[in-house]
Design a protein around this motif. Structure first.
Motif, mmCIF file in Angstrom:
data_model
loop_
_atom_site.group_PDB
_atom_site.id
_atom_site.type_symbol
_atom_site.label_atom_id
_atom_site.label_comp_id
_atom_site.label_asym_id
_atom_site.label_seq_id
_atom_site.Cartn_x
_atom_site.Cartn_y
_atom_site.Cartn_z
ATOM 1 N N ASN A 94 1.099 -0.677 0.253
ATOM 2 C CA ASN A 94 0.056 -0.106 0.098
ATOM 3 C C ASN A 94 1.318 1.665 -0.465
ATOM 4 O O ASN A 94 -0.215 1.839 0.432
ATOM 5 C CB ASN A 94 -1.283 -0.012 0.321
ATOM 6 N N LEU A 95 2.436 0.879 0.062
ATOM 7 C CA LEU A 95 2.391 2.190 0.006
ATOM 8 C C LEU A 95 2.898 3.841 -0.990
ATOM 9 O O LEU A 95 2.772 4.752 -0.965
ATOM 10 C CB LEU A 95 4.566 1.683 0.287
ATOM 11 N N GLU A 96 2.492 2.604 -1.680
ATOM 12 C CA GLU A 96 2.306 3.497 -3.518
ATOM 13 C C GLU A 96 0.991 4.544 -3.536
ATOM 14 O O GLU A 96 1.403 5.876 -3.546
ATOM 15 C CB GLU A 96 2.598 2.949 -4.531
ATOM 16 N N ALA A 97 0.091 3.714 -3.132
ATOM 17 C CA ALA A 97 -0.846 4.810 -2.779
ATOM 18 C C ALA A 97 -1.013 5.493 -1.732
ATOM 19 O O ALA A 97 -1.613 7.221 -1.880
ATOM 20 C CB ALA A 97 -2.108 3.810 -2.530
ATOM 21 N N THR A 98 -0.305 5.477 -0.579
ATOM 22 C CA THR A 98 -0.307 6.125 0.302
ATOM 23 C C THR A 98 0.809 7.369 0.065
ATOM 24 O O THR A 98 0.268 8.233 0.731
ATOM 25 C CB THR A 98 0.608 5.366 1.702
#
Length: 109
Positions: free
Chosen positions: A63-67
């Motif tokens: 989920n890092l890229e979306a965060t």
């Protein structure tokens, strides 16, 4: 593979047979030690905690890229509201206020 190689040590000279016994003793010791660790030293709980930690780390990376994209959008919205994207001549942000006072790059909070 490992068991075949150990069993092949018992067919041959007495030196290889002795080496086969030594390998078997070490193998039995490590198996007993692993079972002891699992049951007497809370090994199952340590494995469960490790697996949960790995799972949460994998979910975080997933989920890092979306965060990051969401946080960049929020920062851009805040810059649009405060006008903080405009830099003054000395390189500090002119429109950013913390606690009612303008903040420059060299000041301490």
């Amino acid at each position: 593979g490992i068991l075949f190689s150990i069993s092949s040590l018992f067919e041959g000279s007495p030196a290889f047979q002795c080496l086969g016994w030594i390998v078997c003793i070490f193998l039995v010791y490590f198996i007993v030690r692993f079972v002891f660790w699992l049951y007497k030293q809370d090994g199952f709980e340590k494995i469960r905690i490790s697996m949960e930690t790995r799972q949460s780390s994998a979910m975080f990376r997933k989920n890092l890229e979306a965060t990051v994209a969401e946080l960049q959008a929020k920062v851009a919205a805040l810059e649009a509201i405060t006008g903080a994207s405009e830099l003054s001549d000395d390189g500090s942000s002119a429109g950013l206020y913390v606690g009612g006072a303008p903040v420059s790059r060299g000041s301490e909070l």
